[in-house]
Design a protein around this motif. Structure first.
Motif, PDB file in Angstrom:
ATOM      1  N   ARG A  96       8.783   6.180  -3.845  1.00 32.43           N
ATOM      2  CA  ARG A  96       7.619   5.917  -4.692  1.00 32.43           C
ATOM      3  C   ARG A  96       7.129   7.208  -5.348  1.00 32.43           C
ATOM      4  O   ARG A  96       6.762   7.216  -6.526  1.00 32.43           O
ATOM      5  N   HIS A 199       7.938  -9.581   1.948  1.00 37.43           N
ATOM      6  CA  HIS A 199       7.854 -10.081   0.571  1.00 37.43           C
ATOM      7  C   HIS A 199       8.178  -8.997  -0.433  1.00 37.43           C
ATOM      8  O   HIS A 199       7.919  -7.823  -0.194  1.00 37.43           O
TER       9      HIS A 199
ATOM     10  N   LEU B 229      15.311  -3.533  -7.059  1.00 43.34           N
ATOM     11  CA  LEU B 229      15.044  -2.397  -6.173  1.00 43.34           C
ATOM     12  C   LEU B 229      13.584  -1.960  -6.264  1.00 43.34           C
ATOM     13  O   LEU B 229      12.991  -1.565  -5.264  1.00 43.34           O
ATOM     14  N   ASN B 230      13.042  -2.049  -7.460  1.00 43.68           N
ATOM     15  CA  ASN B 230      11.620  -1.717  -7.637  1.00 43.68           C
ATOM     16  C   ASN B 230      10.763  -2.631  -6.764  1.00 43.68           C
ATOM     17  O   ASN B 230       9.843  -2.191  -6.070  1.00 43.68           O
ATOM     18  N   ARG B 231      11.100  -3.920  -6.777  1.00 48.76           N
ATOM     19  CA  ARG B 231      10.343  -4.881  -5.956  1.00 48.76           C
ATOM     20  C   ARG B 231      10.589  -4.649  -4.467  1.00 48.76           C
ATOM     21  O   ARG B 231       9.702  -4.846  -3.641  1.00 48.76           O
ATOM     22  N   LEU B 232      11.827  -4.238  -4.159  1.00 51.09           N
ATOM     23  CA  LEU B 232      12.166  -3.951  -2.758  1.00 51.09           C
ATOM     24  C   LEU B 232      11.286  -2.811  -2.234  1.00 51.09           C
ATOM     25  O   LEU B 232      10.661  -2.933  -1.167  1.00 51.09           O
ATOM     26  N   VAL B 233      11.218  -1.736  -3.008  1.00 51.38           N
ATOM     27  CA  VAL B 233      10.406  -0.581  -2.591  1.00 51.38           C
ATOM     28  C   VAL B 233       8.929  -0.986  -2.528  1.00 51.38           C
ATOM     29  O   VAL B 233       8.231  -0.665  -1.555  1.00 51.38           O
ATOM     30  N   GLY B 234       8.485  -1.722  -3.541  1.00 49.27           N
ATOM     31  CA  GLY B 234       7.090  -2.174  -3.574  1.00 49.27           C
ATOM     32  C   GLY B 234       6.751  -3.047  -2.373  1.00 49.27           C
ATOM     33  O   GLY B 234       5.670  -2.922  -1.777  1.00 49.27           O
ATOM     34  N   GLY B 235       7.698  -3.913  -2.010  1.00 51.20           N
ATOM     35  CA  GLY B 235       7.493  -4.809  -0.860  1.00 51.20           C
ATOM     36  C   GLY B 235       7.318  -4.032   0.430  1.00 51.20           C
ATOM     37  O   GLY B 235       6.406  -4.297   1.223  1.00 51.20           O
ATOM     38  N   PHE B 236       8.177  -3.038   0.630  1.00 51.50           N
ATOM     39  CA  PHE B 236       8.085  -2.227   1.857  1.00 51.50           C
ATOM     40  C   PHE B 236       6.794  -1.424   1.874  1.00 51.50           C
ATOM     41  O   PHE B 236       6.156  -1.279   2.916  1.00 51.50           O
ATOM     42  N   GLU B 237       6.449  -0.904   0.692  1.00 55.49           N
ATOM     43  CA  GLU B 237       5.232  -0.100   0.599  1.00 55.49           C
ATOM     44  C   GLU B 237       4.014  -0.909   1.039  1.00 55.49           C
ATOM     45  O   GLU B 237       3.204  -0.455   1.854  1.00 55.49           O
ATOM     46  N   THR B 238       3.917  -2.120   0.507  1.00 57.41           N
ATOM     47  CA  THR B 238       2.804  -2.994   0.860  1.00 57.41           C
ATOM     48  C   THR B 238       2.849  -3.355   2.339  1.00 57.41           C
ATOM     49  O   THR B 238       1.821  -3.375   3.025  1.00 57.41           O
ATOM     50  N   HIS B 239       4.057  -3.637   2.830  1.00 59.51           N
ATOM     51  CA  HIS B 239       4.205  -4.030   4.239  1.00 59.51           C
ATOM     52  C   HIS B 239       3.752  -2.907   5.174  1.00 59.51           C
ATOM     53  O   HIS B 239       3.075  -3.162   6.169  1.00 59.51           O
ATOM     54  N   TYR B 240       4.116  -1.680   4.840  1.00 58.79           N
ATOM     55  CA  TYR B 240       3.705  -0.549   5.683  1.00 58.79           C
ATOM     56  C   TYR B 240       2.191  -0.336   5.612  1.00 58.79           C
ATOM     57  O   TYR B 240       1.574   0.047   6.597  1.00 58.79           O
ATOM     58  N   TYR B 246       4.523  -0.010  11.764  1.00 54.21           N
ATOM     59  CA  TYR B 246       5.619  -0.993  11.796  1.00 54.21           C
ATOM     60  C   TYR B 246       6.974  -0.276  11.818  1.00 54.21           C
ATOM     61  O   TYR B 246       7.208   0.673  11.072  1.00 54.21           O
TER      62      TYR B 246
END
Lengths: 213, 415
Positions: A96, A199, B229-240, B246
């Motif tokens: 990021r 998600h 991949l952008n959504r993948l990174v965004g998803g993990f970011e939000t999850h963390y 986690y």
């Protein structure tokens, strides 16, 4: 049979758990492009319960266990996974950070260049990016005690070189190039996402549904 | 020819009604809507011979000279919509050929001349537009749509370009040049345009489009992967963010059918040593050993030296260089001197206890071996003054061997 330096180099790298791509191991990568050479490497690995695999991008090679019924093999796979899982949050933060620095929507991809000077310049001028870098510098494997932006960035980039995600590019010493190991990392992240039901990025889902409708 | 002030009035008229004229040219096929509000414009355009109308029921049309000017100044816009433009031109060309065929059948020479001129002009425009249309796609490929920052919009623009390239390819495929050439009569220039330049331009256009289509599709795949991949990174970011601390785990998985991304081997170092048993390798090993010695000897020279040293003196007369003392040797010397000269009477000294009390960082076997060697090195009379008793155990397998585990030392006259 006479020895073949490229075969030896390729097999040694694969056995050591390295990810072979055109940026980090260009000679081995070129060697593996030929079907006959791939077969020779695969035949060798086959005898020690290993096999040659590509990542989902089809242009990066890794060594995998052929038969995972042995407890040692399973434990090795678990150990490799733990290594990624324990550092995953830091890797996500790094991805990021780079996307923010480069002001792009796409995460780092094999072959991309990272210019240390540009990173320092951007992070120094944007306090939120400096905060993100500080947070990243507190997490393994990027942990470092440097207090300046340049030192922190250098420590992070060097850690990625050691881990095989970046190589130094050119002679300046301040330009780095992403390796094919990122595709392997994205494959593992995709598995975790599916397996753990994480998600996809917020906001885009709704938009996508609207677009498809 | 209009006088200078008439010409200026005409240009001013075009400028004053530029919006309406452009609208008629770009969107209405060069027709002006015959409405109340357009009446003034239509009258003035007719006055300057820039519009004409044969039938009152039909909308007035812009004059061909004005259309030519508009074609020239709106070229970039026409390129944007090149496929529609090419399509229109092709249909008009087909119609002109139909009229030309009839004019030839009726032996109407003036019409034939006029139509030949118009056909040539249309063919020229068509060739220009085909080139323009395909060049637009090259520009897309060069830019990679990088001027659009949003990934989603970039994907849409890419899809749109692919769609347009596909339609244009289909349009090129529908052109029947041979049929027109058959109707072209005997004009060599027209024949050359139809049978040489137009097919060559079309072929070049098809080739460019085919390449552009392929590249645009590759670009689209890459853009979609970037988006994923952008959504993948965004998803993990939000999850963390939502789940601090986690850590994903696969400990509960059986791994019998291991997902491919997880199946990577643990590092297995492949090491080997030089084959000292194979005479073939002797020479190479000798060279290696020799170079290893040289490297070793040279090692101290590799240490950094100051930039400038004024002078270096060796073997200065009277200079005393003190070497650091070996603490083990010091203790052993003291011990032996004490045994020889000390007033210890009947007491005996245990070597292991001496070691314990000495603070020396040395293992017992090494201590005993060093002490024993020093005692053996004493002169005969001194050796005779020290009585050594070995505490030992016999080897169970080889009785001649003894394991020494301590030394008891005393002055010999005492015993």
């Amino acid at each position: 049979m006479p020895s073949n330096p490229l075969f030896e180099q390729t097999v040694t790298a694969l056995m050591a758990g390295e990810v072979i791509c055109e940026y980090r191991f260009p000679d081995c990568y070129t060697y593996l492009l030929k079907t006959e050479h791939r077969q020779r490497v695969a035949d060798f690995l086959d005898q020690i319960n290993r096999t040659l695999r590509t990542t989902s991008s089809r242009d990066t090679w890794v060594c995998a266990y052929q038969d995972l019924s042995a407890p040692e093999a399973k434990e090795a796979v678990r150990q490799q996974f733990r290594e990624v899982a324990n550092h995953l949050e830091a890797f996500v933060q790094f991805l990021r950070l780079v996307m923010n620095i480069e002001t792009t929507d796409r995460p780092i991809a094999p072959g991309d260049h990272l210019k240390e000077g540009r990173m320092i310049d951007r992070v120094s001028n944007v306090p939120t990016l400096a905060d993100k870098l500080r947070s990243l510098s507190e997490k393994k494997p990027f942990q470092n005690k440097r207090s300046d932006v340049a030192g922190r960035i250098r420590a992070v980039l060097d850690a990625l070189v050691v881990k095989g995600y970046l190589v130094r590019f050119g002679t300046s010493g301040s330009v780095y190039q992403a390796t094919g190991k990122w595709t392997w990392m994205y494959d593992v992240m995709t598995f975790i996402q599916t397996h753990e039901g994480i998600h996809a990025g917020t906001g885009d889902d709704e938009e996508e549904q609207l677009r498809l409708a | 020819m209009a006088r200078s002030d008439d010409a200026q009035k005409t240009l001013r008229l075009i400028a004053a009604y530029s919006e309406e004229i452009l609208e008629a040219h770009l969107s209405r096929g060069n027709c002006l809507p015959d409405t109340e509000e357009n009446q003034g414009l239509i009258e003035r355009l007719k006055h300057h011979r820039l519009a004409w109308q044969i039938d009152e029921d039909e909308d007035p049309r812009l004059n061909k000279d004005l259309v030519k000017l508009l074609n020239h100044i709106t070229e970039s816009d026409r390129r944007r919509w090149a496929n529609e433009q090419v399509d229109t031109l092709w249909r008009e060309l087909t119609e002109l050929f139909e009229q030309y065929r009839k004019a030839r059948a009726n032996v109407s020479l003036p019409d034939q001349d006029r139509l030949e001129g118009e056909i040539k002009e249309h063919l020229h425009l068509l060739i220009e537009d085909i080139r323009g249309a395909t060049e637009t796609f090259s520009a897309y490929l060069n830019s990679g749509f990088s001027y659009i920052t949003d990934l989603e919009l970039r994907i849409r623009q890419n899809e749109h370009a692919i769609d347009r390239a596909g339609r244009l390819t289909a349009l090129f495929g529908s052109f029947n040049i041979q049929e027109l050439a058959d109707q072209a009569g005997s004009d060599p220039f027209l024949k050359r345009l139809l049978l040489k330049y137009l097919p060559a331009t079309l072929e070049e256009g098809r080739r460019n489009l085919s390449y552009a289509l392929n590249q645009l599709r590759v670009m689209l795949v890459r853009l979609r992967e970037d988006q994923r991949l952008n959504r993948l990174v965004g998803g993990f970011e939000t999850h963390y963010q939502n789940n601090p601390g986690y850590t994903p785990s696969i400990d509960h998985l059986d791994l019998e059918a291991c997902p491919p991304p997880l199946n990577t081997v643990s590092p297995f170092q492949m090491n080997a040593i030089g084959d000292i048993y194979d005479p073939v390798d002797d020479e190479a090993l000798i060279d290696l050993a020799a170079s290893a010695r040289i490297v070793d000897e040279m090692a101290p020279q590799e240490s950094p030296t100051p930039d400038s040293v004024p002078s270096v003196d060796f073997d200065v007369d009277g200079e005393v260089v003190e070497e650091p003392e070996d603490p083990v040797a010091v203790v052993i010397d003291d011990l032996i001197r004490y045994l020889l000269d000390g007033d210890i009477g009947d007491r005996e000294l245990c070597a292991s206890e001496v070691l314990i009390n000495s603070d020396l960082d040395i293992a017992l076997p090494e201590w005993l071996a060093t002490l024993s060697a020093e005692l053996d090195a004493l002169t005969g009379p001194d050796q005779a003054m020290i009585d050594i008793q070995y505490h030992h155990e016999q080897d169970p397998v080889y009785p001649d061997n003894h394991f020494i585990y301590d030394l008891i030392l005393r002055q010999s006259h005492a015993g």
